[in-house]
Design an enzyme around this catalytic site. Structure first.
Site, mmCIF file in Angstrom:
data_model
loop_
_atom_site.group_PDB
_atom_site.id
_atom_site.type_symbol
_atom_site.label_atom_id
_atom_site.label_comp_id
_atom_site.label_asym_id
_atom_site.label_seq_id
_atom_site.Cartn_x
_atom_site.Cartn_y
_atom_site.Cartn_z
ATOM 1 N N LYS A 1 29.902 35.701 41.245
ATOM 2 C CA LYS A 1 30.609 35.142 42.340
ATOM 3 C C LYS A 1 29.283 34.686 43.186
ATOM 4 O O LYS A 1 29.054 35.093 44.249
ATOM 5 C CB LYS A 1 31.326 36.292 43.103
ATOM 6 C CG LYS A 1 32.161 35.605 44.182
ATOM 7 C CD LYS A 1 33.553 34.752 43.868
ATOM 8 C CE LYS A 1 33.838 34.053 45.033
ATOM 9 N NZ LYS A 1 35.067 33.566 44.881
ATOM 10 N N ASP B 1 34.609 45.628 34.490
ATOM 11 C CA ASP B 1 35.710 46.783 34.567
ATOM 12 C C ASP B 1 37.112 45.857 34.550
ATOM 13 O O ASP B 1 38.079 45.944 33.936
ATOM 14 C CB ASP B 1 35.704 47.480 35.920
ATOM 15 C CG ASP B 1 36.669 48.523 36.104
ATOM 16 O OD1 ASP B 1 37.034 48.993 34.822
ATOM 17 O OD2 ASP B 1 37.330 48.584 36.941
ATOM 18 N N ASP C 1 39.419 44.686 31.236
ATOM 19 C CA ASP C 1 40.709 45.472 31.155
ATOM 20 C C ASP C 1 41.976 44.165 31.119
ATOM 21 O O ASP C 1 42.649 44.389 30.368
ATOM 22 C CB ASP C 1 41.070 45.944 32.381
ATOM 23 C CG ASP C 1 40.890 47.763 32.309
ATOM 24 O OD1 ASP C 1 40.683 47.956 31.108
ATOM 25 O OD2 ASP C 1 41.355 48.306 33.236
#
Ligand SMILES: CC(C)[C@H](C(=O)O)[C@@H](O)C(=O)O
Ligand SMILES: CC(C)[C@H](C(=O)O)[C@@H](O)C(=O)O
Lengths: 361, 361
Positions: B194, B250, B254
């Site tokens: 980001k 993470d 997922d």
């Protein structure tokens, strides 16, 4: 006759052409609802860099301060991507406006319109399960603005750092916004966090629980951000309102927007405690299709509807616009990206869609 | 004859039953490849809390220190969710093991197996586009472990904070892991950040660019985390290796796992610079189906294959297991969650799938 003033910041890319259609619709609202919506255009973003030397000129900021609301188009594009980060349109204009006006409450609805399910990248049965999510994102705190931020040290041990930070007050006011919204919707708030790892998330969860006590008619769930990105794919219909911090809301709202497959339909609102707000489409400036008259103006028009509802208390006018949009979609007056590739030749132009919405009004 | 020692931490939920099948497969590997794989079981997670009073007893940690690798099942469940956070299985065992052994390099492959496309929540054309992603996640730094973390202040101004932090050294070593992996795959690294908001992300991008100079045969792209969650849905086949910080990895891993629709097939590896590693299935402990003999053992078995490859340099044995798994899937020996609901009565049990893989070996 009530009178409002709107700062119109069309910006870059498709911004100016979709804003033209929103203006048509606002003209129609003036007549139909007997209000005056005074609009003044100001330069912003890359266009303002080119013409005034900065992404958010002081006359633009002043104009916004004097208005009842900001209707925002979109900003940025490859032309300005090589500027130092702090001068780039996104940061210099958008983040500055959010913080200057304390626009902490960001509402990003994402729904799959009946009939447009095939646009969704999700499997048909999931896309048809009735998807209608409102992401309520905190927009002026968290890791976006938390201090300190910086770089320190030497050689390979040199490190960079950012601070994620939330006060009880900041969490409480956005949680209240989420519960208020849920009361007018399906009565469910899902708070997104990473409370198994982050101290900030534990405080987030604590305050969400506290606030929920004042809304016994609203159900509160908690979900980890990693699981949230999975559930949005697997079963998005389970969500009503998703309450998110700044960073997690950035991620969740974009995933929800993409899940609909029709980014050109999604508006957003960013408001402060006084009801002042900035209203903008969820999609970007789309420089690749700018100037061709093919961009979808609906997100901009629905953003104008949110503005009427939240900053001007003109719920009837907002309802009327939203109904006209649904009627336009049902009438099949659609820009190309909403059509299957073999039907693109029948696509309506940006202005045809605007005209149809005015007609339906 | 080469000899290795493995600490086997089966844990909670479906952990013990899927570990049984992995052990069968490792027995078969011993015979076929003429190696000795000495295995010692240790308590971990909720089971260890119940039997020893803590999620990671010192004898378990010692056993891991003496082994060449850890084969891990899964931990946690509702029974231990009310414990104080620091004592809960996930944090007290898993995060402690990661940090104690400096397991910074986390590899999480996600692919859609031919024939299993209909399990994916994605639209058929997207699921069939050839999806095979490797998420390379930094696992021992970032906002998970950055200091300071805490709570300060009083009343409504009380605030919580976490620190996201990365050094050049930490970024460099995980970037190298991603480029090395990409060289053996399709030669493309997409670095997720980001950088339009986070200082940490700017350093991340800088070092990724530096490292890429040593890999002229690998292409490097950058993508913002918000856009990444959209692109994974819209066009996952565009990705080969995704290089991520701890938190973004993470989330991304997922979402990628869910996108395949077959979490029970996905292994993972977490390694340090010495090649020591912890190998575990991507899915959780699934307490809802534990003890019924219906859980899919394939993720556990493929985790054992990754262990043989990365910690024991037994690439041939790993290849053989992976081939046997594909053959088993092709033979249609499938646990229930891989079958359409009207065919669930033909489902194979956990041990039938294990036996078939041994047979195919
Ligand atoms: C442009 C960028 C800084 C911004 C954000 O991250 O908030 C955008 O992604 C958004 O979601 O409005
Ligand atoms: C259990 C949790 C702390 C963990 C993480 O966030 O790393 C898990 O989600 C994972 O991805 O392995």
């Amino acid at each position: 006759m009530s009178q409002y003033s709107i700062a119109v910041l069309a910006g870059d890319g498709i911004g100016p052409e979709v804003m033209r259609e929103a203006n048509k619709v606002l003209d129609a609202v003036e007549k139909k609802f007997n209000v005056t919506l005074n609009r003044t255009a100001y330069p912003v973003g890359g266009y303002a860099i080119d013409t005034e030397g900065e992404a958010l000129p002081s006359k633009t900021l002043l104009g916004c301060e004097q208005a009842d609301a900001i209707l925002f188009g979109s900003i940025g594009g490859p032309k300005w991507d090589t500027l130092p980060l702090e001068q780039r349109p996104e940061r210099a204009a958008l983040l500055t406006l959010r913080s200057h006006f304390d626009l902490f409450s960001n509402l990003r609805p994402a729904r799959i319109y009946p009939g447009l399910e095939s646009l969704s990248p999700l499997r048909e049965d999931i896309a048809k399960s009735g998807v209608d999510v409102l992401v309520v994102r905190e927009l002026t705190s968290g890791i976006y603005f938390g201090q300190p931020k910086g770089r320190e040290g030497e050689g390979e041990e040199e490190f960079a750092y950012d601070t994620m930070r939330y006060s009880k007050r900041e969490i409480r006011r956005i949680a209240i916004a989420a519960f208020e919204a849920a009361q007018k919707r399906r009565g469910k708030v899902t708070s997104v966090d990473k409370a198994n790892v982050l101290v900030t998330s534990r405080l987030w969860r604590e305050i969400a629980e506290e606030v929920s006590k004042d809304y016994p008619d609203v159900e509160l769930d908690h979900i980890y951000i990693d699981n949230a990105t999975m559930q949005i794919m697997k079963n998005p219909a389970q969500f009503d309102v998703m309450l998110c911090s700044n960073l997690f809301g950035d991620i969740v709202s974009d995933e929800c927007a993409m899940m609909t497959g029709s980014m050109g339909l999604l508006p957003s609102a960013s408001m402060n405690e006084e009801g002042f707000g900035l209203y903008e489409p969820a999609g970007g400036s789309a420089p690749d299709i700018a100037g061709q008259g093919i961009a979808n103006p609906i997100a901009q028009i629905l953003s104008a509807a949110m503005m009427l509802r939240f900053s001007m208390n003109l719920g009837d006018a907002a309802d009327a616009i939203e109904k006209a949009v649904v009627a336009t979609l049902e009438a099949g007056v659609l820009t190309g990206e909403l059509l299957p590739s073999d039907k693109r030749s029948q696509a309506a132009s940006t202005s045809q869609v605007g005209d149809e919405i005015v007609k339906q009004l």
